[in-house]
Scaffold this active site. Structure first.
Site, PDB file in Angstrom:
ATOM      1  N   ARG A  75       0.860  -1.191   0.000  1.00 57.58           N
ATOM      2  CA  ARG A  75       0.000   0.000   0.000  1.00 57.58           C
ATOM      3  C   ARG A  75       0.895   1.238   0.000  1.00 57.58           C
ATOM      4  NH1 ARG A  75      -3.656  -0.090   5.181  1.00 57.58           N
ATOM      5  NH2 ARG A  75      -4.876  -1.628   4.051  1.00 57.58           N
ATOM      6  N   ARG A 144      -1.160   6.519   9.704  1.00 54.46           N
ATOM      7  CA  ARG A 144      -1.333   5.985   8.343  1.00 54.46           C
ATOM      8  C   ARG A 144      -1.431   7.113   7.318  1.00 54.46           C
ATOM      9  NH1 ARG A 144      -3.645   0.690   8.458  1.00 54.46           N
ATOM     10  NH2 ARG A 144      -2.881  -0.346  10.335  1.00 54.46           N
ATOM     11  N   LYS A 208      -3.169   1.176  15.133  1.00 55.54           N
ATOM     12  CA  LYS A 208      -3.154   2.062  13.962  1.00 55.54           C
ATOM     13  C   LYS A 208      -3.689   3.443  14.339  1.00 55.54           C
ATOM     14  CE  LYS A 208      -5.853  -0.639  11.531  1.00 55.54           C
ATOM     15  NZ  LYS A 208      -6.814  -1.216  10.579  1.00 55.54           N
ATOM     16  N   LYS A 210      -5.244   7.141  12.507  1.00 60.91           N
ATOM     17  CA  LYS A 210      -5.701   7.709  11.226  1.00 60.91           C
ATOM     18  C   LYS A 210      -6.093   9.179  11.357  1.00 60.91           C
ATOM     19  CE  LYS A 210      -7.305   3.308   9.457  1.00 60.91           C
ATOM     20  NZ  LYS A 210      -8.451   2.510   9.001  1.00 60.91           N
ATOM     21  N   CYS A 431     -15.428  -3.065   0.452  1.00 58.70           N
ATOM     22  CA  CYS A 431     -14.028  -3.350   0.800  1.00 58.70           C
ATOM     23  C   CYS A 431     -13.500  -4.503  -0.051  1.00 58.70           C
ATOM     24  CB  CYS A 431     -13.923  -3.704   2.273  1.00 58.70           C
ATOM     25  SG  CYS A 431     -14.583  -5.344   2.626  1.00 58.70           S
ATOM     26  N   CYS A 437      -8.165 -10.867   1.717  1.00 58.07           N
ATOM     27  CA  CYS A 437      -8.193 -10.399   3.114  1.00 58.07           C
ATOM     28  C   CYS A 437      -8.360 -11.575   4.069  1.00 58.07           C
ATOM     29  CB  CYS A 437      -9.335  -9.406   3.312  1.00 58.07           C
ATOM     30  SG  CYS A 437      -9.404  -8.883   5.028  1.00 58.07           S
ATOM     31  N   CYS A 476     -16.534  -8.033   6.759  1.00 58.25           N
ATOM     32  CA  CYS A 476     -16.443  -8.326   8.194  1.00 58.25           C
ATOM     33  C   CYS A 476     -16.689  -7.033   8.974  1.00 58.25           C
ATOM     34  CB  CYS A 476     -15.077  -8.944   8.534  1.00 58.25           C
ATOM     35  SG  CYS A 476     -13.766  -7.761   8.875  1.00 58.25           S
ATOM     36  N   CYS A 480     -13.909  -1.507   6.811  1.00 61.34           N
ATOM     37  CA  CYS A 480     -12.970  -0.825   5.903  1.00 61.34           C
ATOM     38  C   CYS A 480     -13.652   0.039   4.842  1.00 61.34           C
ATOM     39  CB  CYS A 480     -12.061  -1.851   5.235  1.00 61.34           C
ATOM     40  SG  CYS A 480     -11.061  -2.758   6.421  1.00 61.34           S
TER      41      CYS A 480
HETATM   42 FE1  SRM Z   1      -9.005  -1.850   6.715  1.00 58.80          FE
HETATM   43  C1  SRM Z   1      -7.584  -4.452   8.334  1.00 58.80           C
HETATM   44  C2  SRM Z   1      -8.279  -3.246   3.761  1.00 58.80           C
HETATM   45  C3  SRM Z   1      -9.702   1.086   5.234  1.00 58.80           C
HETATM   46  C4  SRM Z   1     -10.548  -0.797   9.578  1.00 58.80           C
HETATM   47  N1  SRM Z   1      -8.048  -3.548   6.161  1.00 58.80           N
HETATM   48  C5  SRM Z   1      -7.490  -4.468   6.981  1.00 58.80           C
HETATM   49  C6  SRM Z   1      -6.679  -5.487   6.184  1.00 58.80           C
HETATM   50  C7  SRM Z   1      -5.278  -4.991   6.089  1.00 58.80           C
HETATM   51  C8  SRM Z   1      -6.743  -6.935   6.708  1.00 58.80           C
HETATM   52  C9  SRM Z   1      -5.641  -7.356   7.659  1.00 58.80           C
HETATM   53  O1  SRM Z   1      -5.468  -6.737   8.716  1.00 58.80           O
HETATM   54  O2  SRM Z   1      -4.964  -8.330   7.333  1.00 58.80           O
HETATM   55  C10 SRM Z   1      -7.413  -5.380   4.823  1.00 58.80           C
HETATM   56  C11 SRM Z   1      -6.593  -5.770   3.604  1.00 58.80           C
HETATM   57  C12 SRM Z   1      -7.475  -6.352   2.546  1.00 58.80           C
HETATM   58  C13 SRM Z   1      -6.761  -6.583   1.268  1.00 58.80           C
HETATM   59  O3  SRM Z   1      -6.620  -7.763   0.863  1.00 58.80           O
HETATM   60  O4  SRM Z   1      -6.356  -5.624   0.630  1.00 58.80           O
HETATM   61  C14 SRM Z   1      -7.930  -3.969   4.886  1.00 58.80           C
HETATM   62  N2  SRM Z   1      -8.874  -1.162   4.856  1.00 58.80           N
HETATM   63  C15 SRM Z   1      -8.648  -1.925   3.761  1.00 58.80           C
HETATM   64  C16 SRM Z   1      -8.884  -1.131   2.489  1.00 58.80           C
HETATM   65  C17 SRM Z   1      -7.955  -1.507   1.351  1.00 58.80           C
HETATM   66  C18 SRM Z   1     -10.360  -1.316   2.070  1.00 58.80           C
HETATM   67  C19 SRM Z   1     -10.682  -0.912   0.667  1.00 58.80           C
HETATM   68  O5  SRM Z   1     -11.271  -1.761  -0.012  1.00 58.80           O
HETATM   69  O6  SRM Z   1     -10.407   0.208   0.255  1.00 58.80           O
HETATM   70  C20 SRM Z   1      -8.712   0.298   3.034  1.00 58.80           C
HETATM   71  C21 SRM Z   1      -7.284   0.768   2.989  1.00 58.80           C
HETATM   72  C22 SRM Z   1      -7.155   2.165   3.499  1.00 58.80           C
HETATM   73  C23 SRM Z   1      -5.778   2.754   3.343  1.00 58.80           C
HETATM   74  O7  SRM Z   1      -5.448   3.122   2.226  1.00 58.80           O
HETATM   75  O8  SRM Z   1      -5.073   2.867   4.340  1.00 58.80           O
HETATM   76  C24 SRM Z   1      -9.125   0.103   4.489  1.00 58.80           C
HETATM   77  N3  SRM Z   1      -9.880  -0.109   7.325  1.00 58.80           N
HETATM   78  C25 SRM Z   1     -10.197   0.929   6.517  1.00 58.80           C
HETATM   79  C26 SRM Z   1     -11.147   1.792   7.156  1.00 58.80           C
HETATM   80  C27 SRM Z   1     -11.793   3.033   6.548  1.00 58.80           C
HETATM   81  C28 SRM Z   1     -11.010   4.292   6.790  1.00 58.80           C
HETATM   82  O9  SRM Z   1      -9.948   4.275   7.404  1.00 58.80           O
HETATM   83  O10 SRM Z   1     -11.491   5.333   6.361  1.00 58.80           O
HETATM   84  C29 SRM Z   1     -11.422   1.237   8.401  1.00 58.80           C
HETATM   85  C30 SRM Z   1     -12.465   1.744   9.430  1.00 58.80           C
HETATM   86  C31 SRM Z   1     -12.041   2.974  10.133  1.00 58.80           C
HETATM   87  C32 SRM Z   1     -11.241   2.630  11.350  1.00 58.80           C
HETATM   88  O11 SRM Z   1     -10.039   2.448  11.225  1.00 58.80           O
HETATM   89  O12 SRM Z   1     -11.838   2.504  12.416  1.00 58.80           O
HETATM   90  C33 SRM Z   1     -10.604   0.045   8.501  1.00 58.80           C
HETATM   91  N4  SRM Z   1      -9.018  -2.495   8.638  1.00 58.80           N
HETATM   92  C34 SRM Z   1      -9.762  -1.935   9.653  1.00 58.80           C
HETATM   93  C35 SRM Z   1      -9.581  -2.750  10.837  1.00 58.80           C
HETATM   94  C36 SRM Z   1     -10.200  -2.469  12.222  1.00 58.80           C
HETATM   95  C37 SRM Z   1      -9.302  -1.588  13.036  1.00 58.80           C
HETATM   96  C38 SRM Z   1      -9.719  -1.507  14.482  1.00 58.80           C
HETATM   97  O13 SRM Z   1      -9.841  -0.407  14.996  1.00 58.80           O
HETATM   98  O14 SRM Z   1      -9.906  -2.559  15.109  1.00 58.80           O
HETATM   99  C39 SRM Z   1      -8.749  -3.822  10.474  1.00 58.80           C
HETATM  100  C40 SRM Z   1      -8.281  -4.971  11.375  1.00 58.80           C
HETATM  101  C41 SRM Z   1      -7.107  -4.630  12.214  1.00 58.80           C
HETATM  102  O15 SRM Z   1      -6.479  -3.583  12.088  1.00 58.80           O
HETATM  103  O16 SRM Z   1      -6.803  -5.463  13.055  1.00 58.80           O
HETATM  104  C42 SRM Z   1      -8.415  -3.623   9.085  1.00 58.80           C
HETATM  105 FE1  SF4 Z   2     -11.081  -7.366   5.189  1.00 63.91          FE
HETATM  106 FE2  SF4 Z   2     -12.993  -6.880   6.916  1.00 63.91          FE
HETATM  107 FE3  SF4 Z   2     -11.558  -4.884   5.974  1.00 63.91          FE
HETATM  108 FE4  SF4 Z   2     -13.256  -6.060   4.396  1.00 63.91          FE
HETATM  109  S1  SF4 Z   2     -13.778  -4.930   6.272  1.00 63.91           S
HETATM  110  S2  SF4 Z   2     -11.127  -5.582   3.890  1.00 63.91           S
HETATM  111  S3  SF4 Z   2     -13.189  -8.140   5.086  1.00 63.91           S
HETATM  112  S4  SF4 Z   2     -10.791  -6.501   7.250  1.00 63.91           S
END
Ligand code: SRM
Ligand code: SF4
Length: 566
Positions: A75, A144, A208, A210, A431, A437, A476, A480
């Site tokens: 990324r 991030r 993390k 943000k 997402c 994922c 899930c 995201c």
């Molecule tokens: Fe996310 C984890 C994809 C935005 C909350 N997210 C992941 C992972 C890396 C899975 C992992 O931990 O192994 C996913 C990778 C999937 C893949 O195969 O690419 C993933 N997140 C994404 C993306 C690519 C979704 C998308 O389709 O665009 C976004 C990448 C953003 C970026 O460029 O940095 C993405 N993730 C978000 C957002 C939205 C936002 O930030 O505006 C959230 C919700 C907001 C927040 O952070 O509360 C989000 N992602 C999470 C979480 C839950 C974090 C937590 O507070 O517990 C995880 C799981 C974790 O971190 O353990 C996670």
């Molecule tokens: Fe993966 Fe859940 Fe984030 Fe979708 S919402 S990319 S399933 S961690």
């Protein structure tokens, strides 16, 4: 925070990682497996990568007694989502040569490449580096990619506000030189003092972190879902400073009542650049020092804020900055959608916003988007902005170049694709989810287009096809694609099953409510059919679907309460 509390396993990994070097070098050299060592999987995130495997092929490989098909996702760090034509060309070629070829625009305005085998990581980072691109700190327990309202035509002050995304990103970069040593073969540091990190020290953040910046009236970045949301205060065409909202975060864990989605709380206003950067920095240091380091499910700033109390958190920040937050200034959000098609900004430069379904830049039989963007980049007459809605803005087009760019867009079917997509499709995001994922419980981007094809006729049936309804899906509860801030949110619980959330507002200032759990497709469609029918009949004037479904759920809850208590 009491140090007697048992630290989570990742805390130990961070401390022992030798400033994020871990044993990544050795892991890369190990030719027996496509994976890297377990601890390195945590460390490598700070360098912007995740180890993944193709989940579609797990079973088949297990039967053959083969290891999982390990690959990596990378990324990029792109504050505010801006990329130059040369950088786009580099990304296009790197994607083709080293990854699946798909360029995925994320919900935080950057791009991801999937499917890199271990041996391809280094060449990928080197190629990106030559294009002045890096992936530092785009994952891991650290600040991030900083997002910022992406639309340059939104305000004459866009450039000024946008500059903060880069300044904040630079301010909060880790000091370690590990990235340069491991991936770019720079000489090893002899004097380790040069990478002492007063902000992150040796344990980085508890989780993390943000930051998003919004320029009202557009809340395209969903500013209240960030740990820190900065809201530009513009008065008489001057940037006066920013309102600060802290403690946003969306993730919940199914079955864990201690976890919850939360929108940021506005704690006040700060004016000068020096003070804004200082406040940002110290909000991080308070979270660094008071955040939960034993339970990662409860480690985000939102939980620290609710544990300490908003006043206490703000006072601690003020103690460290040496100045007080002023009362928040009035701001108003009206929208958070992207403005598709051609628009002109105050400096007479044109931009075209392309609809990119779920952020996947690919060529298909109807629209050769990837080729079109490459051709446009080759003209060197535009920039590109990624949006938090997973779209792309071809920006900074001079009047004299507009016809040529438009021709390319027509030739490759991009205009037809953008104009032809339904209103709901253009207001939807999903997402990544399966197959890459590891946390996905259900499909995301692979399923959303097909589901929308079944939702569109329902909207038509009820005469709602022009209604701007924000619909989002995740595989899930991590959120995201920010489903809890959508008017219709679908959150995966198991293969083919989703929780249905309804009632978010149009501007991202209210979370929706969980309406029904574990619905299959037919149930989702029949629920939506009923909701659209009653919305058409009962809506108040031009109230939005989110507003209507919010009020109706409250009324239904009231009825249930009365029934249960008589
Ligand atoms: Fe996310 C984890 C994809 C935005 C909350 N997210 C992941 C992972 C890396 C899975 C992992 O931990 O192994 C996913 C990778 C999937 C893949 O195969 O690419 C993933 N997140 C994404 C993306 C690519 C979704 C998308 O389709 O665009 C976004 C990448 C953003 C970026 O460029 O940095 C993405 N993730 C978000 C957002 C939205 C936002 O930030 O505006 C959230 C919700 C907001 C927040 O952070 O509360 C989000 N992602 C999470 C979480 C839950 C974090 C937590 O507070 O517990 C995880 C799981 C974790 O971190 O353990 C996670
Ligand atoms: Fe993966 Fe859940 Fe984030 Fe979708 S919402 S990319 S399933 S961690």
């Amino acid at each position: 925070m009491s140090e007697k509390i048992k630290l989570s396993a990742i805390e130990k990994v961070k401390i022992e990682s030798d400033a994020l070097r871990g044993t990544i070098r050795q892991s890369l050299q190990d030719e027996i497996t496509g994976a890297i060592r377990e601890d390195d999987q945590a460390v490598i995130k700070f360098h912007g990568m995740y180890q993944q495997d193709d989940r579609d092929r797990r079973e088949e490989r297990a039967v053959k007694k083969l290891d999982r098909l390990y690959t990596f996702m990378i990324r990029l760090r792109l504050p505010g989502g801006l990329i130059t034509p040369d950088q786009w060309i580099a990304a296009h070629h790197v994607a083709g040569e080293n990854s699946t070829g798909v360029i995925k625009i994320t919900t935080r305005q950057t791009i991801q490449l999937h499917g890199l085998i271990k041996a391809k990581i280094k060449p990928t980072i080197k190629a990106f580096n030559e294009a002045h691109l890096d992936s530092i700190a785009t994952c891991g327990d650290i600040n991030r990619n900083v997002s910022c309202s992406s639309n340059p035509a939104e305000s004459p002050l866009h450039d000024k506000v946008f500059a903060y995304a880069n300044k904040i990103s630079m301010l909060l970069m880790p000091k370690t030189k590990a990235y340069y040593e491991i991936w770019l073969d720079e000489e090893q540091l002899v004097d380790k003092k040069a990478e002492e990190d007063p902000l992150y020290k040796d344990r980085y953040m508890p989780r993390k972190f943000k930051i998003g910046i919004a320029i009202p009236p557009n809340n395209d970045v969903d500013v209240f879902t960030n740990d820190i949301g900065l809201i530009a205060v513009i008065e008489n065409n001057e940037l006066k400073g920013f309102n600060f909202a802290i403690g946003g975060g969306l993730s919940t864990t199914h079955g864990n009542a201690d976890t919850y989605a939360r929108l940021g709380t506005v704690i006040g206003f700060v004016d000068t650049e020096e003070k804004v950067l200082k406040a940002v920095y110290e909000i991080l240091t308070v979270q660094r020092d008071f955040g939960n380091r034993s339970d990662r499910k409860l480690a985000r700033l939102k939980y620290t804020l609710d544990r300490l109390g908003v006043d206490q958190y703000r006072k601690e920040v003020e103690k460290r900055t040496g100045f007080e937050f002023e009362p928040a200034r009035p701001v108003k959000f009206i929208t958070r959608g992207d403005l598709y098609g051609w628009r002109i900004n105050d400096r007479g430069r044109w931009q075209y916003t392309v609809f990119v379904e779920n952020g996947r830049v690919v060529d298909d039989e109807k629209c050769a988007l990837k080729t079109a963007l490459l051709e446009i980049a080759k003209t060197k007459r535009t920039n590109f902005h990624f949006t938090s809605n997973q779209n792309i803005i071809i920006s900074d087009v001079a009047e004299k170049d507009k016809v040529a760019i438009n021709k390319i867009l027509i030739r490759f079917g991009v205009i037809e694709h953008t104009d032809g997509a339904s209103v709901i499709r253009k207001n939807s995001i999903a997402c990544v989810a399966l197959p890459t994922c590891p946390l996905a419980l259900a499909e995301g981007q692979r399923y959303m287009p097909a589901l929308l094809s079944k939702v569109e006729p329902l909207l038509q049936k009820h005469g709602l096809e022009n209604e701007h309804i924000v619909m989002r899906m995740t595989g899930c509860p991590n959120g995201c694609a920010r489903p809890y801030a959508a008017e219709i949110g679908l959150v995966g619980t198991a293969p083919g099953k989703y929780n249905l959330h309804l009632g978010g507002d149009h501007t991202g200032e209210r979370l929706n409510k969980l309406y029904k759990e574990n619905l299959e497709e037919s149930q989702i469609l029949s629920e939506l059919d009923e909701w659209f029918a009653s919305f058409t009949k009962e809506r108040n004037g031009d109230e939005s679907f989110g507003e209507y479904s919010w009020k109706k759920q409250i009324a239904l809850e009231g009825l249930k309460f009365i029934k249960n208590n008589i």
